[in-house]
Write a protein that holds these residues in place. Structure first.
Motif, PDB file in Angstrom:
ATOM      1  N   VAL A 132       9.015 -32.729 -24.163  1.00 53.85           N
ATOM      2  CA  VAL A 132       8.757 -31.126 -23.950  1.00 53.85           C
ATOM      3  C   VAL A 132       8.681 -30.559 -22.536  1.00 53.85           C
ATOM      4  CG1 VAL A 132       7.100 -29.311 -24.358  1.00 53.85           C
ATOM      5  CG2 VAL A 132       7.287 -31.140 -26.181  1.00 53.85           C
ATOM      6  N   VAL A 133       8.407 -31.607 -21.672  1.00 47.92           N
ATOM      7  CA  VAL A 133       8.205 -30.915 -20.089  1.00 47.92           C
ATOM      8  C   VAL A 133       9.867 -30.913 -19.735  1.00 47.92           C
ATOM      9  CG1 VAL A 133       7.891 -31.761 -17.978  1.00 47.92           C
ATOM     10  CG2 VAL A 133       6.009 -31.990 -19.527  1.00 47.92           C
ATOM     11  N   VAL A 166       4.282 -31.964 -28.632  1.00 48.31           N
ATOM     12  CA  VAL A 166       3.066 -32.257 -27.788  1.00 48.31           C
ATOM     13  C   VAL A 166       1.983 -33.056 -28.739  1.00 48.31           C
ATOM     14  CG1 VAL A 166       1.363 -31.354 -26.729  1.00 48.31           C
ATOM     15  CG2 VAL A 166       3.507 -30.329 -26.280  1.00 48.31           C
ATOM     16  N   GLU A 167       1.945 -32.658 -29.890  1.00 48.75           N
ATOM     17  CA  GLU A 167       0.778 -33.312 -30.611  1.00 48.75           C
ATOM     18  C   GLU A 167       0.974 -34.918 -30.756  1.00 48.75           C
ATOM     19  OE1 GLU A 167       0.370 -31.695 -34.617  1.00 48.75           O
ATOM     20  OE2 GLU A 167      -1.831 -32.166 -34.804  1.00 48.75           O
ATOM     21  N   PHE A 227       8.397 -27.524 -30.579  1.00 52.82           N
ATOM     22  CA  PHE A 227       7.920 -28.352 -29.127  1.00 52.82           C
ATOM     23  C   PHE A 227       6.267 -28.583 -29.605  1.00 52.82           C
ATOM     24  CE2 PHE A 227      10.632 -26.720 -25.471  1.00 52.82           C
ATOM     25  CZ  PHE A 227      11.538 -27.446 -26.120  1.00 52.82           C
ATOM     26  N   ALA A 228       5.622 -27.557 -30.346  1.00 50.62           N
ATOM     27  CA  ALA A 228       4.021 -28.023 -30.748  1.00 50.62           C
ATOM     28  C   ALA A 228       3.841 -29.336 -31.417  1.00 50.62           C
ATOM     29  CB  ALA A 228       3.562 -26.824 -31.427  1.00 50.62           C
ATOM     30  N   PRO A 229       4.690 -29.660 -32.484  1.00 48.99           N
ATOM     31  CA  PRO A 229       4.322 -30.890 -33.044  1.00 48.99           C
ATOM     32  C   PRO A 229       4.771 -32.225 -32.049  1.00 48.99           C
ATOM     33  CG  PRO A 229       5.814 -29.560 -34.542  1.00 48.99           C
ATOM     34  CD  PRO A 229       5.592 -28.689 -33.247  1.00 48.99           C
ATOM     35  N   PHE A 262       8.485 -22.988 -29.771  1.00 56.34           N
ATOM     36  CA  PHE A 262       7.096 -23.265 -29.859  1.00 56.34           C
ATOM     37  C   PHE A 262       6.900 -23.998 -31.060  1.00 56.34           C
ATOM     38  CE2 PHE A 262       2.757 -22.747 -31.052  1.00 56.34           C
ATOM     39  CZ  PHE A 262       1.907 -22.899 -29.667  1.00 56.34           C
TER      40      PHE A 262
END
Lengths: 511, 520
Positions: B448-449, B438-439, B434-436, B431
């Motif tokens: 990320v996908v 996605v941002e 990956f979160a940055p 997480f």
């Protein structure tokens, strides 16, 4: 309102119970069953307290809320709370768990003390996760429960199931995990599309605040929807369910199909509709089509099954089609019907799976052609099976009828064709249930090789069946208490989506 | 740009000794280790070395945590930057190395470390080897070698200058080449792995060096800060040198993390190396190399990232897909973990490519979490034996859960963490990385996908192993040896970190987040 953190207690009590059960010394492993049952009854008592403490007239989005910072860097809180929909499902789970524990009493031989303890411990862990997943009001926390509960189910199927259990368990896990991981992308994206900050994952902060381009929001919707469609399960991602339900023990199958799969339909209401109103309306035609296909396809395949458990699994696919139909009809009647259906379906599936399970333990076969004439041998079993079946085919007076009617009514208000096609599902339901009953229960009295006819339902088994049948009748004749709790939440959802029911006239003024 | 004129007179660089004290302590420990090797009596050498090595690492860690933390500085003439990122990574490195050393020290009742050959120079299967075994020889020199490798890694993550970075790269690699070839059992496989690792490693070092030369030609300096300045103020004269230079340097670094298509050494080296060394390598080398990649791309060549970013995105996607897919077909647990480490390298790259401060914190958290679970996992692999040798073939792991519930349970938990199941550090780490991403935008979302789909594939692999351990009949003769206290400690710590970083990661995330600032 009480000041007790009821929802947390309903998670903690089963977990502690599971640890106690797992830690029992081998000599007293027999105690695993009563201890587990006791723990689940305590949880049920807490659920009743929650039900009593719930104020259906409240204007709050969630009640019994508890919010603590968990991982502020990610915007994650440990936030629990319930609206009417979640509460109804939690209470259903709390009722079904002791019922299933009682039904699973003799699933594992007493001699295998380690396996026995682990079996009941896993069931309790599962109950904790079930409560958690419905009570989570933080998207991240929901995701954590959503994924974490795969593990106990995986072991319950893979270690205690039938001959093809490993295949079924793996298939179940891979489908759910793949769906869940796709949802993870959307979960992350929702945070950045929302208000952000230390509480950025709270549902109440996200509702109405998820902003982004139409395209981005629709992709996020799709991410959530795929996960829930796998879980629900809808055609064409349903194929794991028949395998899992057949290979699992009946009690596990009940918790899996009756409760866990509701996470899919519940998630559609909580996340797909409430967070992405525009995308939900955009996706409606496709979702309704898939739902109608599920209704008819599940029913048709159910008719063709020779394995009782598979048959029941396919009926569930058909019923889940109804539930999704009601949700995406976007009318308050349909929404209320779907939510009620989730509860009713839990009980009627429990009835079918558990009683069929009792039958299987007596005869050792799941194949319908191996039976015939059993109502002459085990009349009580046959009678209760018939009642459960009739509830499943939505006989007026039994619970499923109310919800199925509401779903169809709600759908017909806006989507007449879909409602009409789905109505055929009811006809097909009569076919698959009655045909199964006919083949299994009616006919000449069977001859048993060793001359000893199997016994009818034992006292324990009657205690398993009684609450289920009771629910059929009570919810069939007097669903008002449940509907009173559900309706405000459904109305709120419709408000958030921004739709109002079409006028009841036939003019069709509203689209 | 034209190189600056030579200074008229020699200027001594200023050195902030407190900032680099942890590195100096480890060098000192390594040198003492060499002396111990020469003078300590053979029967006591193992014990002395283990104590010396762990003490050195712990003292360095303590000094880092207490003093160096307040002495963030770019020192040694700008070639070493002891900033938040460097300190966090160095601290993590030291902590992980302690665990790694504790696992290497495992003797299982023998004279020397169980994993290492008594005499590296002897021909496998020769009389010389058996004589060495009977005489109670032991290659306790792995401990000073480990310390040297740790020094190299510490330099690597703090190097602010391409030359220093290269020095770090070599100092960390050379001991590892040797250690890879020292396995006690399956000696030929081990030597083959060492040779392969050495040849390919030397090759990649050459790439790095060539790239560094081109970048020097472009900017007139090997200093990353100067390089960055040269890119932003470029007049366009020498731009043809920039992209090839960046690409070649990156190839050198991506080799070390095992990114596809530079991963081909990973499975062989991981399989052939003594298992504790594999764990150490997987955790610490990866951490060090990602530290260097972070510094190079964020401090050095970030300014023209639009020219090369897409290539690295492709590498990240390939790494995740190839690592995940090839792990499905593996039949050896060490090779399986090797391919899984390739996939993890891809996940981390996704975080790196987000180019934000949150991404730095996320990547550092990932490296810590991954390191802890990897060392513990390989430590458990060393314990599972059939007929005295490691039972690394998957079929030998069948039914382990029935015979050894604790060992199998611990391993299953680590596998779930590798798979990224919530409530383990693997999930939090994924997480965080990956979160940055996605941002950061559409490219990030695409990666990320791919990442989550690859995770689903790897999850299948791990779960299949769990199935094997729990749901199948046990194999005759496979036992899990009882570990000694040091490796029990290492495994316990690894498990604890995996659990805590999954359930209550706030403190570590805070630490990584606060440290995610480069000093310019």
């Amino acid at each position: 309102m009480t000041s007790l953190p009821l929802l947390t207690l309903m998670i903690v009590v089963p977990v502690v119970g599971a640890v106690v059960v797992a830690a029992l010394p081998a000599a007293s492993a027999r105690l695993a069953r009563p201890v587990a049952l006791g723990v689940s009854l305590v949880t049920l008592a807490l659920a009743v307290l929650a039900w009593v403490g719930f104020d259906s007239g409240s204007t709050e989005l969630f009640q019994l809320t508890e919010t603590y910072a968990w991982i502020p860097q990610f915007g994650v809180s440990y936030a629990l709370g319930v609206d009417g929909i979640a509460l109804a499902l939690i209470v259903m789970a709390a009722i079904l768990t002791p019922v299933c524990l009682l039904a699973a009493w003799n699933d594992v031989p007493e001699a295998e003390s380690g396996r026995l303890k682990r079996y009941f411990a896993l069931m309790l862990v599962l109950e904790a996760f079930m409560v958690g997943v419905f009570a989570a009001t933080d998207v991240f926390l929901f995701y954590v429960f959503f994924e974490a509960m795969l593990i106990p189910v995986y072991f319950l199927i893979g270690m205690y199931g039938g001959p093809r259990r490993q295949y079924a368990a793996m298939k179940f896990l891979l489908f759910s995990l793949a769906g869940g991981l796709i949802m993870l992308v959307s979960v992350i994206a929702v945070y950045f599309a929302g208000p952000g900050g230390e509480n950025g994952f709270l549902v109440e902060n996200l509702i109405g605040n998820v902003e982004g381009s139409t395209g981005a929001l629709r992709w996020m919707f799709v991410g959530f929807f795929i996960a829930f469609a796998v879980k629900a399960p809808m055609w064409p991602v349903h194929t794991w369910l028949p395998d899992a339900a057949t290979e699992a023990r009946p009690a596990t199958a009940v918790l899996l199909v009756g409760v866990l799969d509701k996470v899919g339909t519940y998630g559609m209401i909580r996340f797909c509709l409430q967070l992405f109103p525009e995308a939900s309306q955009w996706a409606t035609p496709v979702v309704l089509t898939l739902a109608v296909i599920s209704v008819v396809y599940g029913a048709l395949l159910a008719i063709g099954q020779t394995d009782m458990m598979r048959l029941i699994a396919f009926t569930s696919i058909s019923h889940f089609g109804f539930i999704v139909l009601g949700i995406f009809a976007l009318t308050s009647v349909g929404g209320a019907g779907s939510t009620l259906y989730m509860v009713n379906h839990g009980f009627s599936t429990a009835g079918l799976f558990l009683i069929a399970g009792f039958l299987v333990t007596r005869h050792g076969s799941k194949r319908i052609p191996d039976y015939g004439g059993w109502q002459r041998v085990t009349p009580v079993l046959a009678g209760t099976f018939l009642v459960a079946g009739l509830s499943s085919l939505a006989l007026p007076g039994l619970s499923s009828f109310v919800s199925e009617f509401l779903v169809l009514q709600g759908t017909f208000m806006r989507y007449k064709v879909a409602a009409v096609i789905a109505a055929f599902g009811i006809v097909l339901a009569a076919l698959y249930i009655l045909l199964m009953y006919q083949k299994v229960m009616t006919g000449p009295k069977p001859v048993f090789a060793d001359g000893a006819a199997p016994a009818d339902l034992s006292l324990r088994e009657r205690w398993v069946v009684a609450p289920i049948i009771l629910s059929f009748v009570v919810l069939g004749f007097y669903p008002k208490p449940v509907l009173d709790v559900i309706n405000p939440a459904v109305d709120k959802t419709m408000q958030i989506v921004g739709v109002s029911d079409p006028a009841a006239t036939a003019s069709g003024s509203a689209k | 740009m034209i190189p600056a004129a030579m200074p008229s007179e020699f200027q001594a660089v200023t050195v902030d000794y407190l900032a680099i004290a942890p590195m100096l302590i480890v060098v000192g420990g390594a040198l003492i280790g060499v002396i111990v090797e020469a003078f300590a009596p053979r029967e006591r050498r193992h014990t002395v070395q283990v104590w010396l090595t762990t003490t050195t690492l712990l003292v360095a860690l303590a000094v880092l945590a207490v003093w160096s933390r307040d002495h963030m500085a770019v020192t040694l003439g700008g070639s070493i930057a002891v900033d938040g990122v460097a300190l966090f990574l160095q601290g993590t490195l030291l902590a992980l190395s302690v665990l790694g050393v504790l696992v290497m020290a495992e003797r299982f009742g023998g004279v020397g470390s169980d994993a290492f050959t008594p005499m590296g120079a002897s021909t496998p299967g020769s009389t010389q080897e058996s004589v060495a075994t009977r005489a109670g020889y032991a290659t306790s020199e792995v401990f000073p070698l480990t310390l040297f490798a740790v020094v190299g890694m510490m330099i690597f993550v703090s190097a602010n200058d391409l030359i220093t970075m290269f020095v770090g790269l070599e100092v960390l690699s050379l001991p590892l080449y040797i250690m890879t070839g020292l396995a006690r059992r399956r000696r030929l496989l081990s030597q083959e792995a060492a040779l392969k690792y050495f040849l390919l490693g030397a090759f990649s070092s050459a790439f790095f060096l060539f790239g560094a030369a081109l970048l020097y030609g472009y900017s007139g300096s090997t200093d990353l800060k100067e390089l960055s300045r040269a890119i932003t103020t470029s007049t366009g004269d020498l731009d043809a040198l920039l992209l090839p230079g960046v690409v070649l340097v990156l190839v050198g670094l991506l080799f070390k993390v095992g990114a596809v298509p530079f991963h081909s050494w990973t499975p062989d080296a991981y399989q052939g190396a003594p298992t504790p060394v594999t764990g150490f390598m997987a955790a610490c080398t990866k951490l060090a190399a990602f530290g260097a990649i972070l510094r190079l791309t964020y401090v050095g060549v970030g300014a023209n990232r639009w020219d090369w970013q897409l290539g690295v995105v492709a590498v990240a996607i390939l790494t995740m897909v190839v690592g995940a897919v090839l792990s499905v077909t593996q039949t050896d647990v060490k090779r399986l973990l090797a391919y899984s480490s390739v996939a993890h390298a891809g996940f981390i790259l996704v975080g790196v490519l987000a180019f934000s401060q949150a991404a730095i914190g996320g990547v550092m958290f990932y490296l810590l979490a991954y390191g802890a679970m990897t060392i513990a996992a390989f430590a458990i692999v060393t314990m599972v034996r059939q007929d005295g040798s490691e039972a690394s073939h998957l079929s030998q792991w069948a039914g382990l859960g029935r015979r050894h519930p604790v060992v199998a349970g611990s391993f299953a938990f680590l596998l779930l963490a590798f798979a990224g199941i919530p409530l383990t550090s693997g999930f939090t780490a994924k997480f965080a990385a990956f979160a940055p991403a996605v941002e950061s935008g559409t490219t990030g979302v695409v990666m990320v996908v791919v990442g989550v789909l690859a995770s689903a594939v790897t999850a299948f692999v791990y779960v299949r192993l769990i199935v094997l351990m729990y749901f199948t009949e046990p194999v005759e003769g496979v036992v899990a040896l009882t570990p000694s206290i040091p490796s029990t400690v290492a495994i316990t710590v690894g498990l604890a970190v995996t659990l805590i970083a999954g359930v209550a990661p706030t403190w570590v995330l805070q630490l990584a987040g606060n440290a995610s600032q480069f000093l310019l």
